[in-house]
Design an enzyme around this catalytic site. Structure first.
Site, mmCIF file in Angstrom:
data_model
loop_
_atom_site.group_PDB
_atom_site.id
_atom_site.type_symbol
_atom_site.label_atom_id
_atom_site.label_comp_id
_atom_site.label_asym_id
_atom_site.label_seq_id
_atom_site.Cartn_x
_atom_site.Cartn_y
_atom_site.Cartn_z
ATOM 1 N N SER A 125 0.837 -1.198 0.000
ATOM 2 C CA SER A 125 0.000 0.000 0.000
ATOM 3 C C SER A 125 0.873 1.250 0.000
ATOM 4 O O SER A 125 2.098 1.174 0.001
ATOM 5 C CB SER A 125 -0.906 -0.013 1.222
ATOM 6 O OG SER A 125 -0.115 -0.057 2.393
ATOM 7 N N PRO A 127 0.344 5.757 1.253
ATOM 8 C CA PRO A 127 -0.636 6.723 1.775
ATOM 9 C C PRO A 127 -1.644 7.071 0.683
ATOM 10 O O PRO A 127 -1.257 7.355 -0.452
ATOM 11 C CB PRO A 127 0.224 7.945 2.124
ATOM 12 C CG PRO A 127 1.601 7.400 2.322
ATOM 13 C CD PRO A 127 1.724 6.231 1.386
ATOM 14 N N SER A 130 -4.535 2.631 0.345
ATOM 15 C CA SER A 130 -4.461 1.519 1.291
ATOM 16 C C SER A 130 -5.858 1.184 1.788
ATOM 17 O O SER A 130 -6.814 1.927 1.538
ATOM 18 C CB SER A 130 -3.538 1.882 2.458
ATOM 19 O OG SER A 130 -4.024 3.026 3.117
ATOM 20 N N ILE A 131 -5.984 0.070 2.475
ATOM 21 C CA ILE A 131 -7.275 -0.342 3.019
ATOM 22 C C ILE A 131 -7.462 0.403 4.339
ATOM 23 O O ILE A 131 -6.647 0.266 5.249
ATOM 24 C CB ILE A 131 -7.308 -1.872 3.199
ATOM 25 C CG1 ILE A 131 -7.204 -2.530 1.815
ATOM 26 C CG2 ILE A 131 -8.589 -2.298 3.917
ATOM 27 C CD1 ILE A 131 -6.919 -4.023 1.848
ATOM 28 N N ILE A 132 -8.501 1.226 4.402
ATOM 29 C CA ILE A 132 -8.737 2.106 5.547
ATOM 30 C C ILE A 132 -9.579 1.372 6.580
ATOM 31 O O ILE A 132 -10.639 0.853 6.242
ATOM 32 C CB ILE A 132 -9.481 3.390 5.098
ATOM 33 C CG1 ILE A 132 -8.760 4.075 3.930
ATOM 34 C CG2 ILE A 132 -9.681 4.345 6.266
ATOM 35 C CD1 ILE A 132 -7.454 4.697 4.251
ATOM 36 N N ARG A 133 -9.107 1.348 7.821
ATOM 37 C CA ARG A 133 -9.772 0.515 8.820
ATOM 38 C C ARG A 133 -11.218 0.926 9.084
ATOM 39 O O ARG A 133 -12.067 0.092 9.365
ATOM 40 C CB ARG A 133 -8.978 0.523 10.129
ATOM 41 C CG ARG A 133 -8.856 1.872 10.812
ATOM 42 C CD ARG A 133 -8.323 1.714 12.231
ATOM 43 N NE ARG A 133 -6.911 1.356 12.262
ATOM 44 C CZ ARG A 133 -5.915 2.235 12.444
ATOM 45 N NH1 ARG A 133 -6.177 3.513 12.615
ATOM 46 N NH2 ARG A 133 -4.658 1.835 12.467
ATOM 47 N N ASN A 166 -0.876 -3.148 6.947
ATOM 48 C CA ASN A 166 -0.132 -2.847 8.162
ATOM 49 C C ASN A 166 -1.081 -2.274 9.207
ATOM 50 O O ASN A 166 -1.696 -1.234 8.957
ATOM 51 C CB ASN A 166 0.961 -1.807 7.868
ATOM 52 C CG ASN A 166 1.766 -1.451 9.109
ATOM 53 O OD1 ASN A 166 2.441 -2.297 9.680
ATOM 54 N ND2 ASN A 166 1.694 -0.195 9.541
ATOM 55 N N GLU A 167 -1.256 -2.975 10.307
ATOM 56 C CA GLU A 167 -2.038 -2.452 11.438
ATOM 57 C C GLU A 167 -3.396 -1.934 10.995
ATOM 58 O O GLU A 167 -3.812 -0.855 11.392
ATOM 59 C CB GLU A 167 -1.267 -1.329 12.147
ATOM 60 C CG GLU A 167 0.077 -1.762 12.671
ATOM 61 C CD GLU A 167 0.698 -0.751 13.637
ATOM 62 O OE1 GLU A 167 0.112 0.321 13.848
ATOM 63 O OE2 GLU A 167 1.755 -1.062 14.197
ATOM 64 N N ARG A 213 -5.494 -9.274 19.450
ATOM 65 C CA ARG A 213 -4.281 -9.870 18.876
ATOM 66 C C ARG A 213 -4.372 -11.377 18.673
ATOM 67 O O ARG A 213 -3.797 -11.901 17.716
ATOM 68 C CB ARG A 213 -3.054 -9.502 19.700
ATOM 69 C CG ARG A 213 -3.090 -9.921 21.136
ATOM 70 C CD ARG A 213 -1.948 -9.232 21.904
ATOM 71 N NE ARG A 213 -2.088 -9.427 23.330
ATOM 72 C CZ ARG A 213 -1.486 -8.673 24.250
ATOM 73 N NH1 ARG A 213 -0.715 -7.677 23.890
ATOM 74 N NH2 ARG A 213 -1.660 -8.907 25.524
ATOM 75 N N GLU A 268 8.003 -4.511 13.429
ATOM 76 C CA GLU A 268 8.471 -3.246 14.005
ATOM 77 C C GLU A 268 8.724 -3.546 15.468
ATOM 78 O O GLU A 268 7.889 -4.172 16.119
ATOM 79 C CB GLU A 268 7.392 -2.146 13.967
ATOM 80 C CG GLU A 268 7.070 -1.578 12.613
ATOM 81 C CD GLU A 268 5.944 -0.517 12.676
ATOM 82 O OE1 GLU A 268 5.490 -0.134 13.781
ATOM 83 O OE2 GLU A 268 5.520 -0.100 11.596
HETATM 84 C C1 NAG Z 1 -10.604 2.072 17.825
HETATM 85 O O1 NAG Z 1 -9.605 2.589 16.946
HETATM 86 C C2 NAG Z 1 -9.996 3.766 16.266
HETATM 87 C C3 NAG Z 1 -8.915 4.106 15.262
HETATM 88 O O2 NAG Z 1 -7.650 4.134 15.846
HETATM 89 C C4 NAG Z 1 -10.246 4.875 17.275
HETATM 90 O O3 NAG Z 1 -10.680 6.042 16.618
HETATM 91 C C5 NAG Z 1 -11.310 4.426 18.265
HETATM 92 O O4 NAG Z 1 -11.457 5.397 19.262
HETATM 93 C C6 NAG Z 1 -10.941 3.095 18.899
HETATM 94 N N1 NAG Z 1 -12.069 2.623 19.688
HETATM 95 C C7 NAG Z 1 -11.926 1.966 20.826
HETATM 96 C C8 NAG Z 1 -13.184 1.532 21.487
HETATM 97 O O5 NAG Z 1 -10.827 1.729 21.319
#
Ligand code: NAG
Ligand code: NAG
Ligand code: NAG
Ligand code: NAG
Ligand code: NAG
Ligand code: NAG
Length: 553
Positions: A125, A127, A130-133, A166-167, A213, A268
Site C-alpha cells: 500500500s 498513503p 491503502s485499506i482504511i480501517r 499494516n495495522e 491480537r 516493528e
Molecule cells: C478504535 O480505533 C480507532 C482508530 O484508531 C479509534 O478512533 C477508536 O477510538 C478506537 N475505539 C476503541 C473503542 O478503542
C-alpha cells in the site's frame, strides 16, 4: 545515439548480473532459509522509510493521505547508497519499506542492497492507496496499485516478501476490515503465481492490540491456504528500557505463536519510552526461548523524525549516528541464534482448524470479499441504461449512494454493491470504482420502477441520464451472467488484467455510448463512504432530490 544507449544498457545489466548474486530467501514451515545453501535466515532488520509513518499504532502519523505524498526510499533517485554502509554497521540483512512508487526505477538501489546482502520486505500500500480501517474496501484501484508494486519488485532476488496491510484492524470496532486485507493477500498471492514470478511470500503486519491480537493471529492463518498469509509480521513496543522477557509480555506472544504454521517475526520493534534505547530485547529475540518461534525482527526505524524513533539523523549527504545506533549495533553483533538447516527440518505445525467465530469480539467473516475484476465492472457499466453524468462530483457521488440505497425500495437496489464483511455478504460489484457502483445502483432503481415512471426515474436532480445500453457479448456476457441479475452471484472467473490493466478496455463489450466512464471515474482510493450512516444522513435531505419525489406519490 540509440546504439550507444543499447550498449550502455547491456553493460549495466552485465554489471548487475555479476554483482547482484544474492541467494533468494524461501519459506519452509515456520522458518526462512537461504534457498541454495539451506542455512536458516533470521531477519536482522531496520525499517527504512523517510517522511512517512504507517497508518496506525504507536508510530502512527496518518495526517498525510495524499496518494503522492511519500518518498520511495529505494528508488534510483533515493539516497539508499548513502545509507547502506550504516545499515551494514548495524548488521542489517533486511529493510522494511512502506511505500514503493512503482513508476520509478529500482535497479540501482536494489542492486546495491543485494551487494550488501540486504533483503527487502515491502508494503504494497501507500498513503492514500491503502485499506482504511474505518471504511474498508478491496477494489480494482487498490488491486492495481498492489499488483504494480509486485511488478516493480518481483524481479529482484533480494525481495523477501510483501505486506498486504499494516495495522489495519486495531481494536474491536474495526475487525471487519481484516476481511478486506485478507482478500488482498489472497489476490496478490494468486497474482504472483499467475505472472509466473518467483514465489515471494505475502503477509500481514499486525499491531499488538490486546483485545484483538489472538483473533488477528488466527484469522490471517486460518482457512484455505490459498487465502492465508505466508508470514506474519508483529509490530510490538512492549519492551521499554531494561524490561525482561516476562515483564514485556514477549513470553506470552511466544506462547501464542508456538503453534503457528507460518513464519512470524517482529515487523516493528523498539519502544522509545526509555531513551536512549539500549535494545536489550535483542538478546531475548535471538535467544533460545524465542528462536524456536520467531525469525528475528525489524527495528523501527532508520531515520530520526518527529516521532523520535531514529537511529541516525541525515542532512544532505551527511549521516550522523545517534546513541541508539551504537546500542543496536553492539546488541546485534553479539547474537548467535541457533539454527537448523532446511534439509534437516521437518515442519510439524498445522494451520488452525477453524477461524475465529464472528461475534462481539471479532467481526470479520471467513468468507472474503470477491476479487476485484475490472473487466466485469466495465462490462456491467456498458450494459447499464441509467448512469451518473460524466461531470458528477465526488461529493455528489457520495450523496447519491446515500439517496438511492436509503430509499427502501422493495427490490434491494444496492445488494449488488454490498460489502458486509461481518455477514460475509458481498455484491459482485462492490469492488468496482465509485462511479461504476453508483451506476449499478441507479440503474437497478431505474429498472425497479414501472414503465410509466421510468422516463423520469433516471434524473436524480440532473446527476444521471440514460445511455444506450450495450448488449453484452462474449466474455462480458459470461461475467455478467455469473454476477447475476441482482449482482449477488459469485464471479469465479479470474481477472485477466495485470497491474497495468488500468487502461485496458472491457473485453467483448460492444461498447455503449458511455463505455469509457468507468476509467474516467474520480479516484477515491479507498476513502469513499458507502456506509449505512451516509444513507441515513442523505435520507434526511431527500426532499432536495426532485427526481425522487415520485416514490412518495
Ligand atoms: C478504535 O480505533 C480507532 C482508530 O484508531 C479509534 O478512533 C477508536 O477510538 C478506537 N475505539 C476503541 C473503542 O478503542
Ligand atoms: C537469482 O537467483 C536465482 C536462483 O538462485 C539465480 O539462478 C539467478 O541467477 C539469480 N539472479 C541474479 C541476478 O543474481
Ligand atoms: C549461506 O549463504 C549465506 C549468505 O551468503 C551465508 O551467510 C551463510 O553462511 C551460508 N551458509 C553456508 C553453510 O555456507
Ligand atoms: C539498565 O541496566 C543496566 C545494566 O544493569 C544499568 O547500567 C542501567 O542503569 C539500567 N537502566 C535503567 C534505565 O534502569
Ligand atoms: C505528524 O506529522 C505532522 C506533519 O508533518 C507533524 O506536525 C506531527 O508532529 C506528526 N505527529 C507525530 C505524532 O509524529
Ligand atoms: C453488516 O450487516 C450487519 C447485519 O445486518 C449489520 O449489523 C452491520 O452494521 C453491517 N455492516 C456494515 C459495515 O454495513
Amino acid at each position: 545515439m540509440k546504439t550507444f544507449g543499447a550498449v550502455v544498457a547491456a553493460a549495466t545489466l552485465f554489471a548487475q548480473a555479476a554483482l547482484a548474486d544474492i541467494d533468494p530467501i524461501v519459506i519452509k514451515g515456520t522458518k526462512f532459509f537461504y534457498q541454495n545453501n539451506g542455512t536458516q535466515f533470521y531477519m536482522k532488520g531496520v525499517a527504512y522509510q523517510e517522511d512517512y509513518a504507517p497508518n496506525g499504532g504507536s508510530t502512527s502519523n496518518s495526517s498525510s493521505t495524499s496518494a503522492t505524498d511519500y518518498t520511495d526510499p529505494i528508488s534510483d533517485d533515493s539516497s539508499c547508497e548513502r545509507d547502506i554502509p550504516y545499515l551494514q554497521q548495524l548488521g542489517t540483512n533486511t529493510i522494511r519499506v512502506y511505500a514503493i512508487d512503482p513508476t520509478l526505477g529500482h535497479d540501482k538501489c536494489m542492486t546495491a542492497l543485494a551487494d550488501a546482502g540486504i533483503y527487502v520486505v515491502a508494503d504494497l500500500s501507500a498513503p492514500g492507496d491503502s485499506i482504511i480501517r474505518s471504511d474498508p474496501i478491496w477494489n480494482d484501484d487498490l488491486y492495481n496499485r498492489y499488483a504494480s508494486v509486485i511488478d516493480a519488485m518481483a524481479g529482484y532476488n533480494n525481495t523477501l516478501g510483501f505486506f498486504g496491510g499494516n495495522e489495519v484492524s486495531n481494536n474491536n470496532t474495526n475487525t471487519d476490515a481484516s476481511a478486506f486485507v485478507k482478500a488482498a493477500v489472497r489476490d496478490m498471492k494468486a497474482y504472483i503465481a499467475q505472472q509466473n514470478y518467483r514465489t515471494i511470500g505475502v503477509g500481514y503486519a499486525t499491531s499488538d492490540d490486546a483485545d484483538i491480537r489472538e483473533d488477528v493471529g488466527s484469522y490471517f492463518d486460518c482457512g484455505d491456504s490459498s487465502e492465508a498469509i505466508d508470514f506474519l509480521g508483529y509490530n510490538i513496543y512492549s519492551w521499554c528500557g531494561n524490561s525482561s522477557y516476562t515483564l514485556s509480555g514477549y513470553d506470552q506472544r511466544t506462547a501464542q505463536f508456538a503453534d503457528y504454521n507460518v513464519p512470524v517475526f517482529f515487523a516493528e520493534y523498539g519502544c522509545n519510552e526509555v531513551e536512549p534505547r539500549t535494545f536489550t530485547d535483542v538478546q531475548a529475540l535471538y535467544g533460545d526461548e524465542m528462536t524456536p518461534v520467531w525469525s528475528g525482527g525489524i527495528v523501527y526505524m532508520y531515520f530520526q523524525e518527529t516521532n523520535d524513533y531514529g537511529l541516525v539523523t541525515v542532512s544532505g549527504d551527511t549521516v550522523s549516528t545517534l546513541a541508539d545506533f551504537g546500542y543496536l549495533s553492539s546488541q546485534i553483533a553479539s547474537i548467535s541464534p541457533s539454527s537448523v538447516n532446511m534439509a534437516d527440518y521437518t515442519p510439524s505445525n498445522t494451520a488452525p482448524a477453524s477461524c475465529p467465530s464472528v461475534g462481539s469480539a471479532w467481526a470479520a467473516s471467513n468468507t472474503l470479499p470477491p476479487t476485484p475484476n475490472r473487466d466485469l465492472c466495465q462490462c456491467m457499466y456498458s450494459a447499464l441504461t441509467c448512469v451518473p453524468n460524466d461531470d458528477i462530483s465526488e461529493d455528489d457521488i457520495g450523496d447519491l449512494f446515500g439517496t438511492v440505497c436509503g430509499l427502501g425500495e422493495s427490490a434491494d437496489v444496492c445488494a449488488g454493491i454490498t460489502n458486509n464483511a461481518t455477514t460475509g455478504e458481498y455484491g459482485a460489484y462492490g469492488m468496482c470504482n465509485p462511479t461504476e457502483q453508483l451506476g449499478w445502483a441507479l440503474n437497478a432503481y431505474y429498472l425497479a420502477q414501472n414503465s410509466a415512471n421510468r422516463a423520469s426515474a433516471c434524473d436524480f436532480s440532473g446527476s444521471a441520464s440514460t445511455q444506450s445500453a450495450a448488449s453484452p457479448t462474449g466474455s462480458c456476457s459470461s461475467l455478467i451472467a455469473e454476477a447475476g441479475p441482482q449482482g449477488t452471484g459469485s464471479v469465479t472467473s479470474k481477472p485477466t488484467g495485470t497491474g497495468d490493466a488500468g487502461s485496458s478496455g472491457g473485453s467483448g463489450s460492444s461498447g455503449g455510448s458511455n463505455s469509457g466512464s468507468g476509467n474516467a471515474a474520480p479516484r477515491f482510493g479507498s476513502t469513499a463512504v458507502f456506509g449505512t450512516g451516509m444513507a441515513v444522513a442523505a435520507y434526511v435531505s431527500l426532499a432536495f432530490v426532485s427526481g425522487m419525489c415520485m416514490i412518495f406519490l
